[in-house]
Enzyme design. Structure first.
Site, PDB file in Angstrom:
ATOM      1  CG  LEU A  64      37.762  63.931 -31.789  1.00 39.27           C
ATOM      2  CD1 LEU A  64      36.837  62.783 -32.192  1.00 39.27           C
ATOM      3  CD2 LEU A  64      37.054  64.904 -30.859  1.00 39.27           C
ATOM      4  N   GLY A 103      39.694  65.515 -41.319  1.00 38.71           N
ATOM      5  CA  GLY A 103      40.492  64.297 -41.268  1.00 38.71           C
ATOM      6  C   GLY A 103      39.751  63.311 -40.385  1.00 38.71           C
ATOM      7  N   GLY A 104      40.357  62.151 -40.106  1.00 33.26           N
ATOM      8  CA  GLY A 104      39.691  61.111 -39.324  1.00 33.26           C
ATOM      9  C   GLY A 104      39.054  61.653 -38.053  1.00 33.26           C
ATOM     10  CG  ASP A 105      41.279  61.862 -34.641  1.00 38.47           C
ATOM     11  OD1 ASP A 105      41.973  62.340 -35.572  1.00 38.47           O
ATOM     12  OD2 ASP A 105      41.775  61.314 -33.629  1.00 38.47           O
ATOM     13  CD  GLU A 106      43.949  66.523 -38.155  1.00 39.70           C
ATOM     14  OE1 GLU A 106      44.285  67.714 -38.279  1.00 39.70           O
ATOM     15  OE2 GLU A 106      44.445  65.582 -38.809  1.00 39.70           O
TER      16      GLU A 106
END
Lengths: 195, 360
Positions: free
Chosen positions: B198, B238-241
């Site tokens: 993102l 992942g956080g925004d992956e």
């Protein structure tokens, strides 16, 4: 306490008083779950709390509740398997009474970690018996009283039963057999497993 | 003769399934339980071998011969129900016949059903009743155990499900993606993989808080699930992956369309408590067929390289992996790559029609 015993109480409450009351009891006893597993062993303290809360919920003394549990175990179709196992004890009520000495061993034969208190039957004259229930499982003698009452009906025998309190380490039950063939009783066929 | 009567009386009490044979091998008397099995048949007077079929010992001349051998008998009724029985035979002194004591053996379970036997039909020392008790008791205990096992299995499946799920978005997690990718790389089915990152997500988190960030991630997850097929994999790694895996899909145009549509939809503002959250996404794409042996780590790394290429192109776009990306250019916002990274891709090669892929 063995899961089978806890499960028996659960089954009794759900079928007699409804599931919602059982759930209330488990919540009051801070059980953290609703269903006991018959094949697991629980801390005695857990069973203790459940029984205390159950009596509070029903507003009835423990001895009465436990006697009803005993009656339920023999007479309710849900626990037919147990009735049958007890009927294997003998062809008449008297034979059944004499088989009670073997009950803890018979129970262990079926479920190896199920420990029931030792039982001792003594016969006196005039169809009078005394059953001594050794300590080890609090309140078991009251459950037994209910079982003996219901089994008398099952065999069609007329008996008088009385809890005679505690003598030394044993709880005593007095049994007076008035008539062996008082009523029809329920049928028991050795090979009735095709249900 | 008196002796014989006494004997029959004794046997009746002790062995309710006895047979007393005369010298000719005829049944002289039979126990009450045995007779109960054939209420219509008058056993007395019949030849023993007329009523029973001898299974073992095989091929014998006469009952007398069997009796003197002292063998164990295995037999069954000649008429139905052909209940199996076992027995022992003992000759009577002076060639006056023999006594056979029969028992059900393992056929007891069927026998009590077929003949409605009761405790009174067995001798007091017979363990039949105990055996029946034990069978029932064990079946009941087994049933209870089975119930417990089913419940535990259900709990295990739920726990596994949880272990493979990203709790915030409901998407698969990194662990699940690793499993799926391992399975695919071992198989023969071609597939493609997208690494989606993102853009501007951090600023949503920073300005509107984590609750907004979580909300955005949930909406992003919903969009990705909507834009993919049921057997595709969407995982938050992942956080925004995110990683998306498309089974069977190798068509670059189709993949482009999917990537474009994903980016377009993710760029639509997401509302949170009346605030507009504006994000976008960059995507790197790799096809499993771009590698001779598509290992999971190679594919992910290749998708990473393509993703950084997309980021360098100004974000909000997608790039396919190609071998020119093999040597990573130091990317401003990429993770630190080791200098040896290029060596991991020594096998990497782009496949063109008519050209065999070859290790570099």
């Amino acid at each position: 306490m063995h899961g089978l015993i806890n499960k028996a109480i659960q089954s009794f409450v759900c079928n007699t008083y409804g599931k919602s009351r059982w759930i209330r009891v488990t919540e009051a006893a801070h059980l953290g779950f609703v269903e006991f597993e018959a094949m697991l062993v629980y801390d005695d303290e857990v069973s203790r709390r459940v029984l205390d809360e159950l009596c509070r919920e029903l507003g009835r003394p423990e001895r009465e509740v436990l006697e009803d549990v005993g009656t339920y175990l023999v007479s309710n179709p849900n626990t037919e398997a147990l009735r049958r196992l007890l009927r294997f004890g003998g062809v008449s009520y008297v034979e059944f009474l004499h088989s009670l000495d073997d009950l803890p061993d018979r129970a262990r034969l079926a479920v190896s970690d199920l420990d029931l208190p030792a039982l001792e039957l003594t016969e006196s004259t005039g169809g009078r018996f005394t059953l001594a229930c050794h300590s080890g499982l609090r309140g078991f003698s009251y459950v037994l009283l209910g079982i003996l009452r219901a089994m008398a009906d099952d065999y069609g025998a007329l008996v008088m039963l009385e809890h005679a309190g505690q003598v030394n380490e044993c709880e005593m039950i007095e049994i007076t057999l008035i008539e062996t063939d008082f009523a029809e009783g329920r049928t028991f066929e050795l090979g009735a497993r095709a249900r | 003769m008196k002796d014989r009567e006494n004997l029959a009386y004794l046997l009746e009490k002790l062995c309710p399934m006895f047979v007393l044979l005369d010298a000719a091998g005829r049944i002289a008397s039979a126990g009450p339980t045995l007779q109960k099995l054939r209420p219509e048949m008058e056993m007395v007077g019949k030849l023993f071998l007329e009523v029973f079929e001898l299974l073992r010992p095989r091929s014998v001349a006469s009952m007398q011969a069997i009796a003197s051998s002292g063998a164990k008998l295995h037999l069954r009724f000649r008429d139905t129900p052909r209940t199996a029985l076992k027995g022992v035979i003992v000759p009577l002194p002076g060639d006056e016949g023999a006594v056979i004591n029969l028992s059900f053996g393992i056929s007891i379970l069927d026998a009590v059903r077929d003949y409605a036997l009761t405790s009174a039909d067995f001798s007091g020392t017979d363990l039949a009743i105990e055996l029946l008790y034990l069978v029932e008791a064990k079946s009941a205990a087994m049933e209870a155990s089975r119930t417990l096992n089913l419940r535990l299995q259900g709990a295990m499946i739920a726990a596994e499900e949880q272990a493979y799920t990203d709790t915030l978005t409901g998407l698969k997690n990194r662990r699940a993606m690793d499993h799926i990718l391992a399975r695919l790389t071992n198989g023969v089915t071609p597939f493609s993989l997208m690494h989606l990152d993102l853009d501007y997500f951090k600023s949503v988190n920073d300005t509107l808080g984590h609750a907004a960030g979580d909300h955005v991630l949930q909406q992003v997850a919903r969009i990705m699930v909507e834009e993919t097929r049921g057997d595709d994999t969407v995982a938050r790694i992942g956080g925004d992956e995110f990683i998306l895996i498309f089974n069977h899909l190798q068509d670059k145009e189709k993949l482009e369309r999917i990537a474009r549509r994903l980016i377009d939809r993710l760029e639509e503002p997401i509302l949170f408590n009346g605030e507009k959250c504006q994000i976008s996404a960059s995507i790197g794409i790799v096809l499993s067929t771009q590698f001779v042996s598509p290992e999971a780590s190679k594919l992910i790394h290749a998708a990473d390289l393509a993703l950084y290429a997309a980021k360098r192109k100004g974000r909000a776009t997608y790039r396919f992996y190609n071998r020119n990306l093999t040597l990573p250019v130091v990317a401003e916002d990429g993770p630190p790559d080791g200098g040896s990274a290029g060596n991991d891709f020594s096998e990497a090669t782009e496949r063109r029609p008519g050209q065999d892929a070859q290790p570099g």
